[in-house]
Design a protein around this motif. Sequence first.
Motif, PDB file in Angstrom:
ATOM      1  N   ILE A  76      23.388  12.302 -22.117  1.00 13.94           N
ATOM      2  CA  ILE A  76      22.701  12.189 -20.829  1.00 13.94           C
ATOM      3  C   ILE A  76      21.202  12.402 -21.047  1.00 13.94           C
ATOM      4  CG2 ILE A  76      22.406  13.206 -18.543  1.00 13.94           C
ATOM      5  CD1 ILE A  76      25.335  13.923 -18.531  1.00 13.94           C
ATOM      6  N   VAL A  77      20.385  11.529 -20.482  1.00 15.74           N
ATOM      7  CA  VAL A  77      18.933  11.634 -20.530  1.00 15.74           C
ATOM      8  C   VAL A  77      18.410  11.731 -19.103  1.00 15.74           C
ATOM      9  CG1 VAL A  77      16.772  10.482 -21.148  1.00 15.74           C
ATOM     10  CG2 VAL A  77      18.741  10.371 -22.698  1.00 15.74           C
ATOM     11  N   LEU A  78      17.635  12.764 -18.831  1.00 11.13           N
ATOM     12  CA  LEU A  78      17.016  12.937 -17.514  1.00 11.13           C
ATOM     13  C   LEU A  78      15.501  12.943 -17.683  1.00 11.13           C
ATOM     14  CD1 LEU A  78      17.037  13.521 -14.487  1.00 11.13           C
ATOM     15  CD2 LEU A  78      17.396  15.953 -15.026  1.00 11.13           C
ATOM     16  N   LYS A  79      14.832  12.038 -16.971  1.00  6.77           N
ATOM     17  CA  LYS A  79      13.377  11.902 -17.046  1.00  6.77           C
ATOM     18  C   LYS A  79      12.691  12.604 -15.869  1.00  6.77           C
ATOM     19  CE  LYS A  79      13.886   7.091 -18.699  1.00  6.77           C
ATOM     20  NZ  LYS A  79      13.451   5.696 -18.415  1.00  6.77           N
ATOM     21  N   ASN A  80      11.385  12.742 -15.999  1.00  5.15           N
ATOM     22  CA  ASN A  80      10.509  13.136 -14.892  1.00  5.15           C
ATOM     23  C   ASN A  80      10.829  14.501 -14.301  1.00  5.15           C
ATOM     24  OD1 ASN A  80       8.686  10.793 -14.640  1.00  5.15           O
ATOM     25  ND2 ASN A  80      10.601   9.689 -14.239  1.00  5.15           N
ATOM     26  N   ILE A  81      11.159  15.460 -15.174  1.00  2.00           N
ATOM     27  CA  ILE A  81      11.284  16.850 -14.714  1.00  2.00           C
ATOM     28  C   ILE A  81      10.425  17.769 -15.585  1.00  2.00           C
ATOM     29  CG2 ILE A  81      13.554  16.564 -13.655  1.00  2.00           C
ATOM     30  CD1 ILE A  81      14.694  18.039 -16.169  1.00  2.00           C
ATOM     31  N   GLY A  82       9.353  17.219 -16.152  1.00  2.77           N
ATOM     32  CA  GLY A  82       8.434  18.008 -16.955  1.00  2.77           C
ATOM     33  C   GLY A  82       7.387  18.694 -16.096  1.00  2.77           C
ATOM     34  N   GLU A 140      16.632   8.549 -13.896  1.00  2.00           N
ATOM     35  CA  GLU A 140      15.184   8.412 -13.836  1.00  2.00           C
ATOM     36  C   GLU A 140      14.480   9.665 -13.327  1.00  2.00           C
ATOM     37  OE1 GLU A 140      13.307   5.983 -15.013  1.00  2.00           O
ATOM     38  OE2 GLU A 140      15.131   4.988 -15.758  1.00  2.00           O
ATOM     39  N   ASN A 141      15.162  10.458 -12.508  1.00  2.00           N
ATOM     40  CA  ASN A 141      14.565  11.671 -11.946  1.00  2.00           C
ATOM     41  C   ASN A 141      15.670  12.526 -11.344  1.00  2.00           C
ATOM     42  OD1 ASN A 141      15.086  10.516  -9.289  1.00  2.00           O
ATOM     43  ND2 ASN A 141      13.231   9.283  -9.604  1.00  2.00           N
ATOM     44  N   ALA A 142      15.283  13.669 -10.789  1.00  2.50           N
ATOM     45  CA  ALA A 142      16.279  14.607 -10.265  1.00  2.50           C
ATOM     46  C   ALA A 142      17.065  14.019  -9.101  1.00  2.50           C
ATOM     47  CB  ALA A 142      15.588  15.907  -9.841  1.00  2.50           C
ATOM     48  N   GLN A 143      16.413  13.212  -8.268  1.00  2.00           N
ATOM     49  CA  GLN A 143      17.128  12.614  -7.141  1.00  2.00           C
ATOM     50  C   GLN A 143      18.155  11.605  -7.623  1.00  2.00           C
ATOM     51  OE1 GLN A 143      16.804  13.528  -3.774  1.00  2.00           O
ATOM     52  NE2 GLN A 143      18.720  12.375  -3.786  1.00  2.00           N
ATOM     53  N   ASP A 144      17.776  10.807  -8.608  1.00  2.00           N
ATOM     54  CA  ASP A 144      18.721   9.843  -9.190  1.00  2.00           C
ATOM     55  C   ASP A 144      19.927  10.578  -9.774  1.00  2.00           C
ATOM     56  OD1 ASP A 144      19.765   7.415 -10.149  1.00  2.00           O
ATOM     57  OD2 ASP A 144      18.644   7.567 -12.032  1.00  2.00           O
ATOM     58  N   LEU A 145      19.669  11.713 -10.426  1.00  2.00           N
ATOM     59  CA  LEU A 145      20.764  12.524 -10.969  1.00  2.00           C
ATOM     60  C   LEU A 145      21.679  13.006  -9.850  1.00  2.00           C
ATOM     61  CD1 LEU A 145      21.852  14.047 -13.600  1.00  2.00           C
ATOM     62  CD2 LEU A 145      20.583  16.003 -12.702  1.00  2.00           C
ATOM     63  N   ALA A 146      21.096  13.540  -8.788  1.00  2.00           N
ATOM     64  CA  ALA A 146      21.897  14.054  -7.672  1.00  2.00           C
ATOM     65  C   ALA A 146      22.724  12.955  -7.030  1.00  2.00           C
ATOM     66  CB  ALA A 146      20.982  14.710  -6.637  1.00  2.00           C
ATOM     67  N   ASP A 147      22.151  11.757  -6.958  1.00  2.00           N
ATOM     68  CA  ASP A 147      22.845  10.646  -6.295  1.00  2.00           C
ATOM     69  C   ASP A 147      24.026  10.120  -7.108  1.00  2.00           C
ATOM     70  OD1 ASP A 147      21.018  10.775  -4.227  1.00  2.00           O
ATOM     71  OD2 ASP A 147      19.775   9.118  -4.962  1.00  2.00           O
ATOM     72  N   ARG A 148      23.952  10.193  -8.454  1.00  2.00           N
ATOM     73  CA  ARG A 148      24.931   9.463  -9.267  1.00  2.00           C
ATOM     74  C   ARG A 148      25.795  10.309 -10.194  1.00  2.00           C
ATOM     75  NH1 ARG A 148      23.381   5.834 -13.022  1.00  2.00           N
ATOM     76  NH2 ARG A 148      21.249   6.609 -13.323  1.00  2.00           N
ATOM     77  N   LYS A 163       4.421  17.789 -15.061  1.00  2.00           N
ATOM     78  CA  LYS A 163       3.904  16.918 -14.006  1.00  2.00           C
ATOM     79  C   LYS A 163       5.016  16.235 -13.235  1.00  2.00           C
ATOM     80  CE  LYS A 163      -0.459  15.866 -16.370  1.00  2.00           C
ATOM     81  NZ  LYS A 163      -1.309  14.794 -16.956  1.00  2.00           N
ATOM     82  N   GLY A 164       6.064  15.850 -13.923  1.00  2.00           N
ATOM     83  CA  GLY A 164       7.121  15.061 -13.290  1.00  2.00           C
ATOM     84  C   GLY A 164       7.919  15.830 -12.270  1.00  2.00           C
ATOM     85  N   GLY A 165       8.068  17.144 -12.464  1.00  2.00           N
ATOM     86  CA  GLY A 165       8.915  17.947 -11.590  1.00  2.00           C
ATOM     87  C   GLY A 165       8.531  17.947 -10.119  1.00  2.00           C
ATOM     88  N   PRO A 166       7.316  18.379  -9.756  1.00  2.00           N
ATOM     89  CA  PRO A 166       6.381  19.047 -10.651  1.00  2.00           C
ATOM     90  C   PRO A 166       6.815  20.481 -10.917  1.00  2.00           C
ATOM     91  CG  PRO A 166       5.525  19.094  -8.428  1.00  2.00           C
ATOM     92  CD  PRO A 166       6.809  18.326  -8.361  1.00  2.00           C
ATOM     93  N   GLY A 167       6.188  21.079 -11.917  1.00  2.00           N
ATOM     94  CA  GLY A 167       6.452  22.470 -12.220  1.00  2.00           C
ATOM     95  C   GLY A 167       7.541  22.686 -13.238  1.00  2.00           C
ATOM     96  N   MET A 168       7.989  21.624 -13.910  1.00  2.00           N
ATOM     97  CA  MET A 168       8.969  21.743 -14.978  1.00  2.00           C
ATOM     98  C   MET A 168      10.173  22.572 -14.548  1.00  2.00           C
ATOM     99  SD  MET A 168       8.104  22.724 -18.932  1.00  2.00           S
ATOM    100  CE  MET A 168       9.062  22.025 -20.266  1.00  2.00           C
ATOM    101  N   PRO A 169      10.936  22.096 -13.560  1.00  5.70           N
ATOM    102  CA  PRO A 169      12.073  22.872 -13.042  1.00  5.70           C
ATOM    103  C   PRO A 169      13.165  23.078 -14.089  1.00  5.70           C
ATOM    104  CG  PRO A 169      12.145  20.636 -12.220  1.00  5.70           C
ATOM    105  CD  PRO A 169      10.823  20.783 -12.917  1.00  5.70           C
TER     106      PRO A 169
END
Length: 603
Positions: free
Chosen positions: A463-469, A441-449, A471-477
């Motif tokens: 693999i699909v990673l959301k919310n790193i665009g 769902e987001n970068a933290q979820d990725l790091a956790d799992r 606005k989602g990043g923020p800053g599109m990391p």
Amino acid sequence: MANADNQSDKPGLPGQQQGQQSRSGQAESRSGQSGGLSRGLTQYGDAGFSMFLRKAFIKGAGYTDQVLNKPIIGIASTGSAYNPCHGNMPQLLEALKRGIMLAGGLPMEFPTISLHESFSRPTSMYLRNLMSMDTEEMVRAQPMDAVVLIGGCDKTVPAQLMGAASAGIPAIELITGSMLTGSHRSERVGACTDCRRFWGKYRANEIDANEIREVNDQLVASVGTCSVMGTASTMACLSEALGMTVPGGASPPAVTADRMRIAEQTGTAAVDMARRGLTIDQILTADAFENAMRVLLAIGGSTNGLIHLTAIAGRTGYTIDLEAFDRMGRETPVLVNLKPSGQHYMEDFHAAGGMTTLLRELRPLLHLDAMTVTGRTLGEELDARPDSFDQTVIRPLSNPVYPQGGMAVLRGNLAPGGAIIKQSAADAGLMEHEARAVVFENAQDLADRIDDPDLDICDQDIIVLKNIGPKGGPGMPEAGYIPIPAKLARAGVKDIVRISDGRMSGTAFGTIVLHVTPESADGGPLAWVQTGDRIRLSVARRELSLLVSEEELAQRKHQNPVSPRGAARGYEKLYFDEINQADEGVDFRFLANPDAKGSIPRT
């Protein structure tokens, strides 16, 4: 070169004789349009007194009337202890100022924001637009007849070109240059493709902690930008392709005499631009942008380069046509054999003749009448450069590294606004692929799992990673370079299809789909992908599709609406209020040029 002491050669400057102000000088000061020290003069009904004060204060630094009558060349300096990519700034400044003074100009250095990829929180992309605003406003605020922009690390060069394009005065880019390569156990290494390769080995238990510490000392052998065709090298090449550097300005490594000579030549060229009145809008034309797009495709350049070119174009009134860019890619092969698409490093690219060699190979596909900062056209500069010679780093059109351009534009119900894949650095066996999605769902979820041994995933999944665009990043990391799950890496898996609305470093590689637009945090379809959904990727058909019915997607959207993200104050509020999407350059909407000039490329 004209005599630097000849008064007719100087910008219109009040006080032609020892502080005496002429009537014409007063009129120029009131308009704020004259050159030299009169430019942008702030005054409150008495322009003569305002100039009197301005000269009095600058004379406190030891300047004489004679030198203050020279063309003033501003120098946007981005030296910073937090930016080792710009660690050669003192030497560059010395050589640059020498060139300016030899040409009869007055160098005036001023600081701006400096961004480094590894020392910018939350991401340098989040701050790129702030740096562009800083650059634009400092160029506007201070008197200068031309400006030299010194940049190198990934976001600094696009930020400077964006700001300069908006400011509108004569401008020229001076690239800091790439780092040297190092050696690890007799293997040549360089940041940062090899950083990722060795870290992948470490995650897979192929090398131990002692070796990863050893290689860490060798990956960055000197100051300068990444030694491969990452974003910094890409933007250096694109700057030269745009006509914004002196010929040969893209490739000399940071700590070489060649780089210092480029700096001196840049200073001389800046003075000439000031005298000619060669403003940036005469260089950043549709032809120049099309040339840069050809080069981006031919060098196997960073996917970030497309976002930055889009943002720079937006500041000049142009929009990027992704479909036309993709068509351009089908006829523009990758010719530069550099990592991550090839094998070599920027040192080798420079030794092979750099951009001159590449542009000559691309000559049939280029607009040769595009203007450059020298006041001559691209074609004239190529004719004037030293002859090409046999080398193996830059291939001919007849023998490319990759038969199409480095990037492909994907469309489909998962990316209605488009998505990008760096096909030249992907696994050919995965570019036609349909499989099950494993969603984070987001970068933290990725790091956790991602390294959980119980993670339900195999090498055929996507693999699909959301919310790193944006606005989602923020800053599109650059989190789009999703690591291979540890249990797969240790089983020998080297690549897996990965999809996100974020970016990845230009130094990265793999079958990775990026810049999915609209992003999930902005209500794009990516927001409603679930683990177990089927996704189809077909690079040949330029397709990225979620194999879920429209009815099911509509139901998910209704049940889980996306809440707009915002902030209460400061730059963060400005960012969320104004940021646009990847296909628009991730720039602020209010900074786009309202004078629409059409779409590019025009093919």
